[in-house]
Design an enzyme around this catalytic site. Sequence first.
Site, PDB file in Angstrom:
ATOM      1  N   ARG A   1      -7.405 -48.853 -48.007  1.00 41.63           N
ATOM      2  CA  ARG A   1      -7.377 -47.799 -46.984  1.00 41.63           C
ATOM      3  C   ARG A   1      -8.240 -46.684 -47.555  1.00 41.63           C
ATOM      4  O   ARG A   1      -7.755 -45.845 -48.304  1.00 41.63           O
ATOM      5  CB  ARG A   1      -5.956 -47.295 -46.757  1.00 41.63           C
ATOM      6  CG  ARG A   1      -4.963 -48.382 -46.332  1.00 41.63           C
ATOM      7  CD  ARG A   1      -3.598 -47.749 -46.050  1.00 41.63           C
ATOM      8  NE  ARG A   1      -2.515 -48.705 -46.106  1.00 41.63           N
ATOM      9  CZ  ARG A   1      -2.146 -49.474 -45.095  1.00 41.63           C
ATOM     10  NH1 ARG A   1      -2.789 -49.412 -43.963  1.00 41.63           N
ATOM     11  NH2 ARG A   1      -1.137 -50.317 -45.226  1.00 41.63           N
TER      12      ARG A   1
ATOM     13  N   GLY B   1      -6.683 -48.301 -37.852  1.00 41.32           N
ATOM     14  CA  GLY B   1      -7.489 -47.453 -38.748  1.00 41.32           C
ATOM     15  C   GLY B   1      -8.860 -48.095 -38.989  1.00 41.32           C
ATOM     16  O   GLY B   1      -9.901 -47.412 -38.980  1.00 41.32           O
TER      17      GLY B   1
ATOM     18  N   ILE C   1      -0.176 -56.988 -39.180  1.00 41.05           N
ATOM     19  CA  ILE C   1       1.139 -57.518 -38.785  1.00 41.05           C
ATOM     20  C   ILE C   1       1.778 -56.649 -37.701  1.00 41.05           C
ATOM     21  O   ILE C   1       2.762 -57.041 -37.091  1.00 41.05           O
ATOM     22  CB  ILE C   1       2.115 -57.621 -39.992  1.00 41.05           C
ATOM     23  CG1 ILE C   1       2.427 -56.241 -40.580  1.00 41.05           C
ATOM     24  CG2 ILE C   1       1.579 -58.577 -41.046  1.00 41.05           C
ATOM     25  CD1 ILE C   1       3.655 -56.233 -41.492  1.00 41.05           C
ATOM     26  N   ASP C   2       1.211 -55.454 -37.463  1.00 36.63           N
ATOM     27  CA  ASP C   2       1.896 -54.474 -36.613  1.00 36.63           C
ATOM     28  C   ASP C   2       1.817 -54.758 -35.108  1.00 36.63           C
ATOM     29  O   ASP C   2       2.608 -54.244 -34.347  1.00 36.63           O
ATOM     30  CB  ASP C   2       1.337 -53.063 -36.861  1.00 36.63           C
ATOM     31  CG  ASP C   2       1.598 -52.590 -38.276  1.00 36.63           C
ATOM     32  OD1 ASP C   2       2.502 -53.138 -38.924  1.00 36.63           O
ATOM     33  OD2 ASP C   2       0.882 -51.679 -38.732  1.00 36.63           O
TER      34      ASP C   2
ATOM     35  N   GLU D   1      10.569 -48.533 -39.993  1.00 32.84           N
ATOM     36  CA  GLU D   1       9.903 -47.695 -40.998  1.00 32.84           C
ATOM     37  C   GLU D   1      10.843 -46.602 -41.525  1.00 32.84           C
ATOM     38  O   GLU D   1      11.917 -46.914 -41.986  1.00 32.84           O
ATOM     39  CB  GLU D   1       8.621 -47.101 -40.405  1.00 32.84           C
ATOM     40  CG  GLU D   1       7.580 -48.162 -40.062  1.00 32.84           C
ATOM     41  CD  GLU D   1       6.685 -48.536 -41.236  1.00 32.84           C
ATOM     42  OE1 GLU D   1       6.774 -47.895 -42.287  1.00 32.84           O
ATOM     43  OE2 GLU D   1       5.879 -49.484 -41.079  1.00 32.84           O
TER      44      GLU D   1
ATOM     45  N   ARG E   1      25.444 -53.229 -46.520  1.00 35.78           N
ATOM     46  CA  ARG E   1      24.464 -53.379 -47.599  1.00 35.78           C
ATOM     47  C   ARG E   1      23.075 -52.970 -47.081  1.00 35.78           C
ATOM     48  O   ARG E   1      22.620 -53.499 -46.064  1.00 35.78           O
ATOM     49  CB  ARG E   1      24.404 -54.832 -48.081  1.00 35.78           C
ATOM     50  CG  ARG E   1      25.661 -55.292 -48.795  1.00 35.78           C
ATOM     51  CD  ARG E   1      25.766 -54.632 -50.176  1.00 35.78           C
ATOM     52  NE  ARG E   1      26.930 -55.099 -50.910  1.00 35.78           N
ATOM     53  CZ  ARG E   1      28.112 -54.480 -50.914  1.00 35.78           C
ATOM     54  NH1 ARG E   1      28.308 -53.373 -50.211  1.00 35.78           N
ATOM     55  NH2 ARG E   1      29.109 -54.959 -51.635  1.00 35.78           N
TER      56      ARG E   1
ATOM     57  N   GLN F   1       7.551 -59.149 -45.938  1.00 31.85           N
ATOM     58  CA  GLN F   1       7.177 -59.280 -44.531  1.00 31.85           C
ATOM     59  C   GLN F   1       5.717 -59.685 -44.352  1.00 31.85           C
ATOM     60  O   GLN F   1       5.359 -60.396 -43.423  1.00 31.85           O
ATOM     61  CB  GLN F   1       7.406 -57.940 -43.816  1.00 31.85           C
ATOM     62  CG  GLN F   1       8.861 -57.503 -43.860  1.00 31.85           C
ATOM     63  CD  GLN F   1       9.041 -56.046 -43.484  1.00 31.85           C
ATOM     64  OE1 GLN F   1       9.235 -55.721 -42.327  1.00 31.85           O
ATOM     65  NE2 GLN F   1       9.000 -55.163 -44.461  1.00 31.85           N
TER      66      GLN F   1
HETATM   67  O1  F6P Z   1      -0.196 -51.820 -41.237  1.00 30.32           O
HETATM   68  C1  F6P Z   1       0.593 -52.738 -41.915  1.00 30.32           C
HETATM   69  C2  F6P Z   1       1.735 -52.051 -42.627  1.00 30.32           C
HETATM   70  O2  F6P Z   1       2.489 -53.033 -43.280  1.00 30.32           O
HETATM   71  C3  F6P Z   1       2.621 -51.177 -41.742  1.00 30.32           C
HETATM   72  O3  F6P Z   1       3.579 -51.921 -41.038  1.00 30.32           O
HETATM   73  C4  F6P Z   1       3.234 -50.247 -42.739  1.00 30.32           C
HETATM   74  O4  F6P Z   1       3.550 -49.015 -42.141  1.00 30.32           O
HETATM   75  C5  F6P Z   1       2.135 -50.073 -43.745  1.00 30.32           C
HETATM   76  O5  F6P Z   1       1.235 -51.161 -43.589  1.00 30.32           O
HETATM   77  C6  F6P Z   1       2.624 -50.069 -45.165  1.00 30.32           C
HETATM   78  O6  F6P Z   1       1.553 -49.757 -45.959  1.00 30.32           O
HETATM   79  P1  F6P Z   1       1.468 -50.018 -47.524  1.00 30.32           P
HETATM   80  O7  F6P Z   1       1.539 -51.464 -47.708  1.00 30.32           O
HETATM   81  O8  F6P Z   1       0.134 -49.487 -47.896  1.00 30.32           O
HETATM   82  O9  F6P Z   1       2.593 -49.302 -48.114  1.00 30.32           O
END
Ligand code: F6P
Length: 302
Positions: free
Chosen positions: A74, A106, A128-129, A222, A243, A251
């Site tokens: 990123r 992005g 995956i989103d 999240e 738990r 994931q």
């Molecule tokens: O965009 C994929 C993703 O797994 C999102 O679901 C999550 O918010 C983000 O990336 C997590 O990012 P990182 O793996 O950089 O912590």
Amino acid sequence: MTMKNIAILTSGGDSPGMNSTIFGAFIACQNNNIRLFGVLNGYDGLIDNKFIEIDYQLLSGRINRGGSILKSGRSKRFLKSNYFKMALSNLKENKIEALIIVGGDGSLKGAMKLRDNGVKVISLPGTIDNDLLFTYTIGFDTATNNIVNAIDNITDSLSSFGYGAVIKIMGNQCTDLIDTVADAIHTDLLVKSKNFDLNMLVKAVKSKNDGNHLPPIVLVLEDSADVEELSALLQEKCKIQFRPHILGYIQRGGTPSAFDRRYGFTAGKASIESILHKKYNCAIGLVGDKLSAKELENCFKY
Ligand code: F6P
């Protein structure tokens, strides 16, 4: 005049099926005598001039694996004009005539920036989103199954002890993953925003604690709630042991499903064929069960 050099990069969160996507693009390049270069580390690799030629050896044994053989990233630097200029000049220096970008929203913004500066681009939806305006994104199917499988394992223990669980699910701001998983595991205990109603949740959990229901599983999108805190609160208010679980990279990783492999492969291949038909500066993904091209601007869900 036909093209000689095309490049491909993967950007943002890695998604299962990215390697098949690269493979599809590679095969189409082989069929058309084009050299395919991989850019390492997402957009950072454009800045740092990290280009490698893709061959069978690089792909061998990796098409059925998650992650990205080109690594991902990123890039914050890519947003700054001095680094962006370096990226443009490296594309030129390496004689890259078109660039395939595999990633989420992005990455799509980066593709638009390159297009606006004269680079021929094709964007492929790898995340995956499922937060792009295609029916599915590459990786969504695998991630959904990964999460359901993980929760099935967790449920074995919950059932044995009569416990409940609070489980954090990825998806960024998109609810497709959490909603699909919720349907698949038959829970309606969802926390999808910070403004959720705790009293309602407690009531819903209590109503299911009669011995006739599956263990109460609360899915949290999240950072809508701190899963440890919520778990402790529910335990106290519902008088059931809870738990907390953060599934994390379980994931995103692992073997891509047949669906994602096929989707990635066909989309990768289609991206090269589209460029050869002089159709670029678009995104290609599934609309219904067919690959379709869309304007880059028309792919954002949020
Ligand atoms: O965009 C994929 C993703 O797994 C999102 O679901 C999550 O918010 C983000 O990336 C997590 O990012 P990182 O793996 O950089 O912590």
